[in-house]
Design a protein around this motif. Sequence first.
Motif, PDB file in Angstrom:
ATOM      1  N   PHE A  22      35.931  18.180  28.873  1.00 27.71           N
ATOM      2  CA  PHE A  22      35.793  18.843  27.581  1.00 27.71           C
ATOM      3  C   PHE A  22      35.998  17.823  26.466  1.00 27.71           C
ATOM      4  CE2 PHE A  22      37.139  21.990  30.633  1.00 27.71           C
ATOM      5  CZ  PHE A  22      36.329  23.067  30.349  1.00 27.71           C
ATOM      6  N   TYR A  23      35.226  17.978  25.377  1.00 29.45           N
ATOM      7  CA  TYR A  23      35.400  17.103  24.226  1.00 29.45           C
ATOM      8  C   TYR A  23      35.150  17.868  22.931  1.00 29.45           C
ATOM      9  CZ  TYR A  23      30.292  16.623  24.002  1.00 29.45           C
ATOM     10  OH  TYR A  23      28.950  16.874  23.895  1.00 29.45           O
ATOM     11  N   PHE A  24      35.703  17.341  21.839  1.00 30.61           N
ATOM     12  CA  PHE A  24      35.590  17.959  20.522  1.00 30.61           C
ATOM     13  C   PHE A  24      34.217  17.670  19.930  1.00 30.61           C
ATOM     14  CE2 PHE A  24      36.182  17.335  15.871  1.00 30.61           C
ATOM     15  CZ  PHE A  24      36.326  18.662  15.534  1.00 30.61           C
ATOM     16  N   VAL A  79      41.078  21.601  23.347  1.00 29.08           N
ATOM     17  CA  VAL A  79      40.392  20.655  24.237  1.00 29.08           C
ATOM     18  C   VAL A  79      41.383  20.069  25.237  1.00 29.08           C
ATOM     19  CG1 VAL A  79      39.217  18.416  24.310  1.00 29.08           C
ATOM     20  CG2 VAL A  79      38.521  20.122  22.631  1.00 29.08           C
ATOM     21  N   GLU A  80      42.579  19.722  24.767  1.00 29.51           N
ATOM     22  CA  GLU A  80      43.626  19.226  25.668  1.00 29.51           C
ATOM     23  C   GLU A  80      43.965  20.263  26.739  1.00 29.51           C
ATOM     24  OE1 GLU A  80      47.418  17.880  24.152  1.00 29.51           O
ATOM     25  OE2 GLU A  80      46.392  16.731  22.590  1.00 29.51           O
ATOM     26  N   GLY A  81      44.154  21.502  26.306  1.00 36.03           N
ATOM     27  CA  GLY A  81      44.481  22.574  27.237  1.00 36.03           C
ATOM     28  C   GLY A  81      43.374  22.813  28.256  1.00 36.03           C
ATOM     29  N   LYS A 126      40.887  21.506  12.783  1.00 31.05           N
ATOM     30  CA  LYS A 126      40.544  20.470  13.756  1.00 31.05           C
ATOM     31  C   LYS A 126      41.672  20.255  14.759  1.00 31.05           C
ATOM     32  CE  LYS A 126      39.000  15.709  14.181  1.00 31.05           C
ATOM     33  NZ  LYS A 126      38.542  14.506  13.499  1.00 31.05           N
ATOM     34  N   LYS A 127      42.922  20.275  14.292  1.00 39.19           N
ATOM     35  CA  LYS A 127      44.046  20.036  15.213  1.00 39.19           C
ATOM     36  C   LYS A 127      44.158  21.164  16.245  1.00 39.19           C
ATOM     37  CE  LYS A 127      47.839  22.106  12.685  1.00 39.19           C
ATOM     38  NZ  LYS A 127      49.227  22.012  12.348  1.00 39.19           N
ATOM     39  N   ASP A 128      43.801  22.403  15.845  1.00 40.88           N
ATOM     40  CA  ASP A 128      43.821  23.513  16.798  1.00 40.88           C
ATOM     41  C   ASP A 128      42.738  23.348  17.858  1.00 40.88           C
ATOM     42  OD1 ASP A 128      45.922  24.684  15.444  1.00 40.88           O
ATOM     43  OD2 ASP A 128      44.625  25.991  14.243  1.00 40.88           O
ATOM     44  N   ILE A 129      41.568  22.877  17.435  1.00 38.04           N
ATOM     45  CA  ILE A 129      40.487  22.652  18.394  1.00 38.04           C
ATOM     46  C   ILE A 129      40.849  21.508  19.336  1.00 38.04           C
ATOM     47  CG2 ILE A 129      38.056  22.051  18.670  1.00 38.04           C
ATOM     48  CD1 ILE A 129      37.555  23.350  15.939  1.00 38.04           C
ATOM     49  N   LEU A 130      41.456  20.460  18.808  1.00 33.35           N
ATOM     50  CA  LEU A 130      41.871  19.330  19.655  1.00 33.35           C
ATOM     51  C   LEU A 130      42.917  19.763  20.676  1.00 33.35           C
ATOM     52  CD1 LEU A 130      41.944  16.433  17.036  1.00 33.35           C
ATOM     53  CD2 LEU A 130      40.279  16.794  18.859  1.00 33.35           C
ATOM     54  N   LYS A 131      43.841  20.649  20.269  1.00 34.75           N
ATOM     55  CA  LYS A 131      44.827  21.182  21.214  1.00 34.75           C
ATOM     56  C   LYS A 131      44.132  22.007  22.294  1.00 34.75           C
ATOM     57  CE  LYS A 131      48.935  21.537  18.305  1.00 34.75           C
ATOM     58  NZ  LYS A 131      49.892  22.478  17.689  1.00 34.75           N
ATOM     59  N   LYS A 182      45.985  30.408  31.480  1.00 35.19           N
ATOM     60  CA  LYS A 182      47.326  30.661  30.952  1.00 35.19           C
ATOM     61  C   LYS A 182      47.924  29.428  30.278  1.00 35.19           C
ATOM     62  CE  LYS A 182      47.345  34.768  32.728  1.00 35.19           C
ATOM     63  NZ  LYS A 182      46.983  35.892  31.907  1.00 35.19           N
ATOM     64  N   ASP A 183      47.197  28.857  29.330  1.00 34.87           N
ATOM     65  CA  ASP A 183      47.688  27.704  28.587  1.00 34.87           C
ATOM     66  C   ASP A 183      47.800  28.112  27.119  1.00 34.87           C
ATOM     67  OD1 ASP A 183      47.997  25.222  27.226  1.00 34.87           O
ATOM     68  OD2 ASP A 183      47.109  24.200  28.943  1.00 34.87           O
TER      69      ASP A 183
END
Length: 115
Positions: free
Chosen positions: A94-96, A66-68, A59-64, A27-28
């Motif tokens: 997790f990493y990009f 990964v953060e989640g 890329k910014k969506d994938i990085l977000k 739920k993130d």
Amino acid sequence: MAEFRLRRAEKIIKEEISMLILHDKIKDPRINKLVHISNVKVSQDMGHARIAISGFCKKKDILKTVEGLNSAAGFIQGAIGKKLKTRLTPKLNFYFDDSIKEGFEINKLIEETLS
């Protein structure tokens, strides 16, 4: 025999994380469903697992995402622990991974060279 056990654990981890993402169990709001788990590597002692995340979105969506996923790693680890049936559940990191993009760029360069 240990190598087989590691590969089996990597497969289970990849499948379980994919199912959690696909069925909205995490739920993130940062987690994008259009990501792909491109690689899972479990350490020899099964203490850690590195999970590569890639996708066809920005890329910014994938990085977000990964953060989640790193934020929800404890929840994901608990779900994986129920499926693995081992004494230890690996700590998840997790990493990009931008290898898909690099692959497309290499293919484009090859096509340009051959034309």
